[in-house]
Design a protein around this motif. Structure first.
Motif, PDB file in Angstrom:
ATOM      1  N   VAL A 157     -80.743  55.506 -42.893  1.00 57.74           N
ATOM      2  CA  VAL A 157     -80.081  55.943 -41.666  1.00 57.74           C
ATOM      3  C   VAL A 157     -79.988  57.459 -41.709  1.00 57.74           C
ATOM      4  N   ASP A 158     -80.352  58.102 -40.610  1.00 58.31           N
ATOM      5  CA  ASP A 158     -80.378  59.564 -40.539  1.00 58.31           C
ATOM      6  C   ASP A 158     -79.227  60.111 -39.716  1.00 58.31           C
TER       7      ASP A 158
ATOM      8  N   SER B 226     -77.374  62.104 -32.838  1.00 58.69           N
ATOM      9  CA  SER B 226     -77.546  61.273 -34.024  1.00 58.69           C
ATOM     10  C   SER B 226     -76.338  61.318 -34.933  1.00 58.69           C
ATOM     11  N   GLY B 227     -75.447  62.290 -34.745  1.00 57.81           N
ATOM     12  CA  GLY B 227     -74.266  62.388 -35.590  1.00 57.81           C
ATOM     13  C   GLY B 227     -73.025  61.769 -34.994  1.00 57.81           C
TER      14      GLY B 227
ATOM     15  N   VAL C 240     -74.268  56.206 -35.350  1.00 53.21           N
ATOM     16  CA  VAL C 240     -74.378  55.988 -36.791  1.00 53.21           C
ATOM     17  C   VAL C 240     -73.811  54.633 -37.213  1.00 53.21           C
ATOM     18  N   ILE C 241     -72.655  54.259 -36.676  1.00 51.60           N
ATOM     19  CA  ILE C 241     -72.001  53.029 -37.124  1.00 51.60           C
ATOM     20  C   ILE C 241     -72.842  51.773 -36.855  1.00 51.60           C
ATOM     21  N   PRO C 242     -73.404  51.596 -35.644  1.00 49.52           N
ATOM     22  CA  PRO C 242     -74.259  50.406 -35.457  1.00 49.52           C
ATOM     23  C   PRO C 242     -75.464  50.390 -36.391  1.00 49.52           C
TER      24      PRO C 242
ATOM     25  N   ILE D 190     -79.564  54.240 -47.815  1.00 51.05           N
ATOM     26  CA  ILE D 190     -79.559  55.699 -47.964  1.00 51.05           C
ATOM     27  C   ILE D 190     -79.135  56.312 -46.633  1.00 51.05           C
ATOM     28  N   LEU D 191     -78.125  57.156 -46.677  1.00 53.55           N
ATOM     29  CA  LEU D 191     -77.708  57.922 -45.502  1.00 53.55           C
ATOM     30  C   LEU D 191     -78.176  59.356 -45.723  1.00 53.55           C
ATOM     31  N   ARG D 192     -79.213  59.753 -45.001  1.00 56.64           N
ATOM     32  CA  ARG D 192     -79.732  61.117 -45.138  1.00 56.64           C
ATOM     33  C   ARG D 192     -78.992  62.031 -44.157  1.00 56.64           C
ATOM     34  N   ILE D 193     -78.383  63.100 -44.676  1.00 54.42           N
ATOM     35  CA  ILE D 193     -77.570  63.983 -43.852  1.00 54.42           C
ATOM     36  C   ILE D 193     -78.141  65.397 -43.845  1.00 54.42           C
TER      37      ILE D 193
END
Length: 326
Positions: free
Chosen positions: A78-79, A89-90, A95-97, A112-115
Motif C-alpha cells: 500500500v502506497d 493517496s494520503g 489508505v484505510i480501505p 508493506i506500507l510505503r511512505i
C-alpha cells in the motif's frame, strides 16, 4: 455635353457602391458563419469522442482485464505518496480501505506500507494510525512493515510509528515530530495604508486566527495550549509504537528531522531496506501485489482536461489557517 457625361459617370459610380458593399458584407458574414459552424461541429465531435472512450472503459473495460490471483502467497503493498490530507493517496478514506483489503486477503503473507510524505493533517494521520493498530490486533500473525522512500516526516511518521518495523534509506528524511499552525497577519500593513477591518462576531473568540485582526495574549495562549496537546498525542503515539527501541534525547520531539542513518541510531527506524528487499529478505514472499486505491480512468481523464482546475484554485484561495504535522 461634357458636363452631362460627367454627371452620368458620377451617378453610375454612386449607384454601384452600395451594391458592392452589400455583396462584400454578405460574403464576410457567410464566411464567419461557416467558421462558427465548423467550430461547433469540432467541439461536438471532440466531446462525443471523449464520451465514447469513457463509456467504453466504464462498460467494457472489465472484458479486457484479467483477474489477479491473490490467493497465492505474496507481499501486499500500500502506497502513501504526498501530503497526509483529506484527499489524495494520503487520506484516511484512501489508505484505510486499502489496508483492510491487504490484511484480509488470505494470500497476503505480510503488508508493506510505503511512505513518501512530508506530513499533513493530524486527524487523517491519527485515523490511519488507529486502523493499523486495530488491524495488527485482529491479524496478529500478519506483520506490517513501513518502507520509507524519500521522506517520512511529521504526519507521515505519525502513521509509521504504528508499524512492526520501519525500514529507511540512508539518505531518507525521517522525524519532524512536532505540530504547527501557520497563517499570515496583515494588521500592520493595514494600519500603514489606512484600511479598517470590520469584523462582527457572536462570541469573543469567533475571529480567532483571522489574518486581518490582531491576536490577544489570551488567544495566543489558547492556541499554544492546543498545539501542545496535539504534540503530546504525537509523542505518546511514537513512544507506544517504538517502545524500548526509541533512544530519546532532548531533541527527539523537538520537531527536528534526520537522515535515515541517524534515524536508525536514534531508534526512530529499525534498518535499511526497500520494498523489494523487505519482501524478499524479511517477509520471504517476493511476489508483490499492489492494493493501493487508485484513481479510475475517467477521473484521470477529467483532471487531464482540467475539469477540476477551477474548483481547486478557488478552494486553495479560500482555505483558512491549517493545523498540520509538518
Amino acid at each position: 455635353m461634357e458636363d452631362q457625361s460627367k454627371d452620368r459617370v458620377d451617378y453610375g459610380s454612386h449607384s454601384n457602391q452600395p451594391w458592392e458593399r452589400e455583396t462584400l458584407e454578405r460574403l464576410v458574414f457567410a464566411t464567419l458563419e461557416e467558421q462558427r459552424r465548423q467550430r461547433r461541429w469540432g467541439i461536438f465531435f471532440k466531446f462525443s469522442f471523449v464520451s465514447l472512450i469513457l463509456f467504453g472503459f466504464y462498460h467494457f473495460g472489465g472484458l479486457f482485464q484479467h483477474e489477479v490471483d491473490n490467493s497465492a502467497p505474496h507481499t501486499a503493498l500500500v502506497d502513501i505518496d504526498g501530503e497526509i490530507d483529506s484527499e489524495g493517496s494520503g487520506s484516511a478514506s484512501a489508505v484505510i480501505p486499502a489496508l483492510d483489503r491487504a490484511f484480509s486477503e488470505s494470500g497476503a503473507v505480510a503488508v508493506i506500507l510505503r511512505i513518501n510524505s512530508p506530513g499533513g493533517s493530524p486527524v487523517q494521520a491519527g485515523m490511519i494510525n488507529d486502523e493499523i493498530v486495530r488491524l495488527r490486533s485482529q491479524y496478529p500473525d500478519k506483520k506490517l512493515y513501513v518502507v520509507v522512500d524519500e521522506m517520512c516526516a511529521s504526519g507521515g511518521y505519525y502513521i509509521a510509528a504504528a508499524a512492526d518495523k520501519i525500514f529507511v534509506n540512508k539518505a531518507s528524511v525521517v522525524g519532524s515530530i512536532g505540530v504547527l499552525m501557520d497563517g499570515f497577519g496583515f494588521t500592520g500593513l493595514m494600519n500603514k495604508v489606512g484600511v479598517e477591518r470590520r469584523l462582527m462576531t457572536a462570541g469573543e473568540n469567533k475571529g480567532l486566527m483571522d489574518p486581518y485582526s490582531p491576536m490577544s495574549d489570551k488567544q495566543k495562549a489558547y492556541s499554544q495550549a492546543m498545539l501542545n496537546e496535539i504534540h503530546q498525542q504525537f509523542i505518546d503515539v511514537v513512544r507506544k509504537g517504538r517502545g524500548q527501541r526509541l533512544k530519546e534525547t532532548p531533541e527527539t520531539f523537538s520537531g527536528l528531522f534526520w537522515v535515515g542513518s541517524k534515524a536508525v541510531d536514534m531508534g526512530l527506524a529499525d534498518g535499511f531496506g526497500t520494498v523489494d528487499s523487505v519482501a524478499r529478505d524479511v517477509i520471504k514472499a517476493e511476489d508483490i501485489v499492489d492494493y493501493t486505491q487508485k484513481e479510475d480512468l475517467p477521473e484521470r481523464v477529467l483532471k487531464k482536461f482540467g475539469a477540476s482546475v477551477g474548483s481547486a484554485a478557488i478552494s486553495a484561495m479560500l482555505k483558512p489557517s491549517k493545523l498540520t504535522l509538518h
